[in-house]
Design an enzyme around this catalytic site. Sequence first.
Site, PDB file in Angstrom:
ATOM      1  N   GLU A 171      -4.889  -3.876  -2.499  1.00  0.00           N
ATOM      2  CA  GLU A 171      -6.330  -3.593  -2.472  1.00  0.00           C
ATOM      3  C   GLU A 171      -6.631  -2.302  -1.706  1.00  0.00           C
ATOM      4  O   GLU A 171      -7.701  -1.733  -1.854  1.00  0.00           O
ATOM      5  CB  GLU A 171      -7.094  -4.773  -1.859  1.00  0.00           C
ATOM      6  CG  GLU A 171      -6.820  -5.053  -0.382  1.00  0.00           C
ATOM      7  CD  GLU A 171      -5.500  -5.795  -0.119  1.00  0.00           C
ATOM      8  OE1 GLU A 171      -4.717  -5.977  -1.068  1.00  0.00           O
ATOM      9  OE2 GLU A 171      -5.272  -6.168   1.044  1.00  0.00           O
ATOM     10  N   LYS A 172      -5.648  -1.834  -0.923  1.00  0.00           N
ATOM     11  CA  LYS A 172      -5.873  -0.586  -0.181  1.00  0.00           C
ATOM     12  C   LYS A 172      -5.649   0.637  -1.067  1.00  0.00           C
ATOM     13  O   LYS A 172      -6.185   1.696  -0.793  1.00  0.00           O
ATOM     14  CB  LYS A 172      -4.929  -0.520   1.028  1.00  0.00           C
ATOM     15  CG  LYS A 172      -5.231  -1.584   2.077  1.00  0.00           C
ATOM     16  CD  LYS A 172      -4.277  -1.516   3.247  1.00  0.00           C
ATOM     17  CE  LYS A 172      -4.572  -2.648   4.222  1.00  0.00           C
ATOM     18  NZ  LYS A 172      -3.507  -2.822   5.214  1.00  0.00           N
ATOM     19  N   LYS A 230      -0.841  -6.928  -9.731  1.00  0.00           N
ATOM     20  CA  LYS A 230      -1.854  -7.106  -8.680  1.00  0.00           C
ATOM     21  C   LYS A 230      -1.538  -6.044  -7.635  1.00  0.00           C
ATOM     22  O   LYS A 230      -0.697  -6.224  -6.779  1.00  0.00           O
ATOM     23  CB  LYS A 230      -1.752  -8.525  -8.091  1.00  0.00           C
ATOM     24  CG  LYS A 230      -3.031  -9.046  -7.448  1.00  0.00           C
ATOM     25  CD  LYS A 230      -3.580  -8.180  -6.325  1.00  0.00           C
ATOM     26  CE  LYS A 230      -2.844  -8.300  -5.040  1.00  0.00           C
ATOM     27  NZ  LYS A 230      -3.268  -7.314  -4.008  1.00  0.00           N
ATOM     28  N   SER A 282       4.969  -6.996   3.324  1.00  0.00           N
ATOM     29  CA  SER A 282       5.454  -7.359   4.660  1.00  0.00           C
ATOM     30  C   SER A 282       6.281  -8.647   4.596  1.00  0.00           C
ATOM     31  O   SER A 282       6.116  -9.462   3.676  1.00  0.00           O
ATOM     32  CB  SER A 282       4.259  -7.570   5.586  1.00  0.00           C
ATOM     33  OG  SER A 282       3.469  -8.637   5.090  1.00  0.00           O
ATOM     34  N   CYS A 312       9.566   1.456   3.718  1.00  0.00           N
ATOM     35  CA  CYS A 312      10.423   0.340   4.137  1.00  0.00           C
ATOM     36  C   CYS A 312      11.840   0.814   4.399  1.00  0.00           C
ATOM     37  O   CYS A 312      12.652   0.065   4.920  1.00  0.00           O
ATOM     38  CB  CYS A 312      10.421  -0.750   3.081  1.00  0.00           C
ATOM     39  SG  CYS A 312      11.160  -0.198   1.552  1.00  0.00           S
ATOM     40  N   PHE A 367       0.804  -1.229   0.000  1.00  0.00           N
ATOM     41  CA  PHE A 367       0.000   0.000   0.000  1.00  0.00           C
ATOM     42  C   PHE A 367       0.835   1.276   0.000  1.00  0.00           C
ATOM     43  O   PHE A 367       0.365   2.334  -0.391  1.00  0.00           O
ATOM     44  CB  PHE A 367      -0.960   0.012   1.209  1.00  0.00           C
ATOM     45  CG  PHE A 367      -0.307   0.442   2.510  1.00  0.00           C
ATOM     46  CD1 PHE A 367      -0.076   1.782   2.777  1.00  0.00           C
ATOM     47  CD2 PHE A 367       0.085  -0.490   3.456  1.00  0.00           C
ATOM     48  CE1 PHE A 367       0.530   2.180   3.971  1.00  0.00           C
ATOM     49  CE2 PHE A 367       0.692  -0.109   4.645  1.00  0.00           C
ATOM     50  CZ  PHE A 367       0.919   1.235   4.897  1.00  0.00           C
ATOM     51  N   GLU A 414       9.064  -4.192  13.429  1.00  0.00           N
ATOM     52  CA  GLU A 414       8.691  -3.132  12.491  1.00  0.00           C
ATOM     53  C   GLU A 414       7.390  -2.496  12.968  1.00  0.00           C
ATOM     54  O   GLU A 414       6.381  -3.192  13.134  1.00  0.00           O
ATOM     55  CB  GLU A 414       8.493  -3.699  11.075  1.00  0.00           C
ATOM     56  CG  GLU A 414       8.079  -2.619  10.082  1.00  0.00           C
ATOM     57  CD  GLU A 414       7.918  -3.125   8.653  1.00  0.00           C
ATOM     58  OE1 GLU A 414       7.306  -4.193   8.458  1.00  0.00           O
ATOM     59  OE2 GLU A 414       8.380  -2.432   7.732  1.00  0.00           O
TER      60      GLU A 414
HETATM   61  P1  NAD Z   1       1.193  -6.703   2.887  1.00  0.00           P
HETATM   62  O1  NAD Z   1       2.209  -7.774   2.981  1.00  0.00           O
HETATM   63  O2  NAD Z   1       0.065  -6.727   3.836  1.00  0.00           O
HETATM   64  O3  NAD Z   1       0.551  -6.654   1.418  1.00  0.00           O
HETATM   65  C1  NAD Z   1       1.353  -6.710   0.262  1.00  0.00           C
HETATM   66  C2  NAD Z   1       0.593  -7.454  -0.828  1.00  0.00           C
HETATM   67  O4  NAD Z   1       0.316  -8.786  -0.393  1.00  0.00           O
HETATM   68  C3  NAD Z   1      -0.754  -6.822  -1.159  1.00  0.00           C
HETATM   69  O5  NAD Z   1      -0.883  -6.765  -2.559  1.00  0.00           O
HETATM   70  C4  NAD Z   1      -1.773  -7.747  -0.518  1.00  0.00           C
HETATM   71  O6  NAD Z   1      -2.957  -7.830  -1.243  1.00  0.00           O
HETATM   72  C5  NAD Z   1      -1.069  -9.081  -0.503  1.00  0.00           C
HETATM   73  N1  NAD Z   1      -1.414  -9.936   0.641  1.00  0.00           N
HETATM   74  C6  NAD Z   1      -1.768  -9.547   1.888  1.00  0.00           C
HETATM   75  N2  NAD Z   1      -1.959 -10.621   2.682  1.00  0.00           N
HETATM   76  C7  NAD Z   1      -1.721 -11.712   1.930  1.00  0.00           C
HETATM   77  C8  NAD Z   1      -1.745 -13.124   2.181  1.00  0.00           C
HETATM   78  N3  NAD Z   1      -2.048 -13.609   3.361  1.00  0.00           N
HETATM   79  N4  NAD Z   1      -1.428 -13.956   1.167  1.00  0.00           N
HETATM   80  C9  NAD Z   1      -1.103 -13.486  -0.048  1.00  0.00           C
HETATM   81  N5  NAD Z   1      -1.072 -12.161  -0.341  1.00  0.00           N
HETATM   82  C10 NAD Z   1      -1.373 -11.284   0.629  1.00  0.00           C
HETATM   83  O7  NAD Z   1       2.012  -5.313   3.002  1.00  0.00           O
HETATM   84  P2  NAD Z   1       1.425  -3.837   3.123  1.00  0.00           P
HETATM   85  O8  NAD Z   1       0.870  -3.652   4.491  1.00  0.00           O
HETATM   86  O9  NAD Z   1       0.589  -3.504   1.960  1.00  0.00           O
HETATM   87  O10 NAD Z   1       2.769  -2.974   2.972  1.00  0.00           O
HETATM   88  C11 NAD Z   1       3.586  -2.631   4.049  1.00  0.00           C
HETATM   89  C12 NAD Z   1       4.740  -3.591   4.198  1.00  0.00           C
HETATM   90  O11 NAD Z   1       5.490  -3.651   2.985  1.00  0.00           O
HETATM   91  C13 NAD Z   1       5.737  -3.163   5.265  1.00  0.00           C
HETATM   92  O12 NAD Z   1       6.137  -4.297   5.978  1.00  0.00           O
HETATM   93  C14 NAD Z   1       6.883  -2.583   4.473  1.00  0.00           C
HETATM   94  O13 NAD Z   1       8.127  -2.621   5.139  1.00  0.00           O
HETATM   95  C15 NAD Z   1       6.876  -3.463   3.270  1.00  0.00           C
HETATM   96  N6  NAD Z   1       7.531  -2.838   2.135  1.00  0.00           N
HETATM   97  C16 NAD Z   1       8.744  -3.325   1.772  1.00  0.00           C
HETATM   98  C17 NAD Z   1       9.436  -2.737   0.723  1.00  0.00           C
HETATM   99  C18 NAD Z   1      10.797  -3.252   0.327  1.00  0.00           C
HETATM  100  O14 NAD Z   1      11.290  -2.835  -0.699  1.00  0.00           O
HETATM  101  N7  NAD Z   1      11.420  -4.123   1.098  1.00  0.00           N
HETATM  102  C19 NAD Z   1       8.874  -1.659   0.025  1.00  0.00           C
HETATM  103  C20 NAD Z   1       7.611  -1.201   0.404  1.00  0.00           C
HETATM  104  C21 NAD Z   1       6.946  -1.803   1.474  1.00  0.00           C
END
Ligand code: NAD
Length: 497
Positions: A188-189, A185, A238, A293, A161, A388
Site C-alpha cells: 500500500e506504500k 496485492k 518482513s 533485504c 515497499f 534488522e
Molecule cells: P511488511 O511486512 O510490512 O509488508 C509486506 C506486505 O505485507 C505488504 O503488502 C503489506 O500490505 C502486508 N502486511 C503488512 N502488515 C500486515 C499484517 N499484519 N497482516 C497481513 N499483511 C500485512 O514489509 P515492508 O515494510 O513493506 O518491506 C520491508 C521488509 O521486507 C523488510 O523486512 C525486508 O527485509 C523484507 N524484504 C524481504 C525480501 C526477501 O526476499 N527476503 C525482499 C524484499 C523485502
Amino acid sequence: MERPVQLVDVPKSPFICRNLVGGEWQEPTDVEWRDIVSPYTGTVVGKVPLCGAAEVEAVAKKASEAAKTWSKTPLKERTQYLFRFRDLVLANLDRLGNVAALESGKTVAEGKAGVLKGVEILEFALSLQNLDKGDAMDVSRGVQCVTVRQPLGVVAGISPFNFPAMVPMWMFPTAVTLGNAFVLKPSEKVPMSACVIGELMVEAGYPPGVFSIVHGERAAVEGVVDSDAIKAVGFVGSTKVAKIVYGRAANLGKRSLCLGGAKNHLILVPDANPDVAIDGIVSSFIGCAGQRCMAASVLVAVGDCEDLLTKITERAKRIELGKDMGALIDKAALTRLNEAIEMAVKDGATIRLDGRGVAAPKGYEEGYWLAPTIIDNAKGNLDCATRELFGPIITIVRVKTLGEAMKFENTNPYGNATSVFTSSGAVAQYVSVHATSGMIGVNIGVPVPREPFAFGGSKDSRFGVGDMTGMGGVELWSYTKKVTTKWELQSDSTWMS
Ligand code: NAD
C-alpha cells in the site's frame, strides 16, 4: 553546480490507484483510501484504496474464469504475451524507474535497475517454453511414466515497499507463463508501479483476468490468503508478517512461500583486496538507502582491519544524498533509525560516521533523509548488531578469529545473505561451508544470484520450501502430474509391469 543526476519528477496531480478486475480498472466504493506519500518530498502523490475480502473475492472470481481457458492455452502461445510485455517494460523503463523512485525513495537509477532485474526473471520465464518439456521413461517392460506440469489455477503475490516493480516481477511472469491467473496485492506504500505494470500487461494483450491487482493492507492480505479461489500465495516482506501469512496459509492447507527480513553479515579479513572490499561494502549498505533485504547490515571485522575501515568510512562520507543515495520510505522509518542510533550509543557503541542532520538535496528538504551511518565497537549482542534496521546503517563488530565470526553469523536468526571479503581461497571456502544464510558472497557485497540461479534465504528469512525465482518459482506455481501407462500385457511381466 548542477547535479548530473535525475531526481524524481513529481506529478502535478495525484495518481489514483484502481483495482484491475477481469481486465478492467475499477475504483472500489465503500472502502477507505490511503495517501501515497513520496519519500522525496513528504507530499501526497497518489491515493490507494484499502480493500478487504469482498474486493478480493470479486477479483478472484474473474481470475478463476480466466484461468479456465488460460490453463489450456499452449505454453508456447502463453509465452508470446510475455515477449510483448517485456518489450513494453523496456520501452517504459524511464517511466517505471521514475514511478518506483517517486514512491519508494530510491534514486531513479536504482528504480530502473530494479525493473531490469525483474526483466531478468521474466526472461527466465520466457525460456520455459524450451526448457519445461517434462520427463518420460520406460520404467518397466511396456510401462511408461510421464510427468506433466500443471498450473494451480488462481495464485497470488503479496509484495513489500522496497522493490515496487521487481518483487512483483519475481512472481507473476513465471506464474502466468505456467498457465495460472495471477492476483497481485502490492504494498500500500508503493502501489503506483504495480498499476503501471498492470497497464502494460493489458497493453500486451493478456486475456482479461489473467493478471489482476487488488490494493490494500492487512485486510486485503487476509482476504487473499483465505480465498478459496486462490490456490497458492507468494509473500515477500518482513519476518513478522511472513510468519503470519505462512501460518495462516498452512492452517488452510494452502501452499505458500514467504520470504522475510534479514540481517546480512559481511565478514572482512585483513587480506581483502582493498578496492573490491571498499566498493562492495559501501555500495551494499548504502544502496537503496539500505532498504534492501540483501543490504549489508553488520560488518564483522576479523583481526586488524583498521586501515580498510578508515577507507570504508572515507568512501561512505563522500556519498551524496539524492545523487548516490535516495530517501527512507517514511517518517516512521527515519524516527526508528534515529532511535536505533541513539540506543547503540547508550549501549556503549561509538559512531564512526553520523548520517543524522546531513543536508537534504535542494528542493527536497521535506523528504525523509538519513546519510550513511557507521556504528563501531558494537558488542555482538547489541540491538544494532542483531536486529534488522533497514536503513543506511552498518554496525562494525570486531572479532579475533574467523571461527568467532562464523559463530556470530550462525546465531543470528536471519539467513538471507552472508559475504566474505578476502584474497584467500581457504577463507572463502570456510565461510561458504559454515555460513547459514541461503545466499553467500565471496568479494560481493550484495550476493543476489543471477537467473537461472534462484533467489531465496534460510532460517527466519524464509518460511516454506524452495526459492522464489528460477526453478524454485516453477515449483511454487505448479504441480507435476505423474502419468503411468501400459498398452499391452507383457509375457515376462515383473511386479512393476
Ligand atoms: P511488511 O511486512 O510490512 O509488508 C509486506 C506486505 O505485507 C505488504 O503488502 C503489506 O500490505 C502486508 N502486511 C503488512 N502488515 C500486515 C499484517 N499484519 N497482516 C497481513 N499483511 C500485512 O514489509 P515492508 O515494510 O513493506 O518491506 C520491508 C521488509 O521486507 C523488510 O523486512 C525486508 O527485509 C523484507 N524484504 C524481504 C525480501 C526477501 O526476499 N527476503 C525482499 C524484499 C523485502
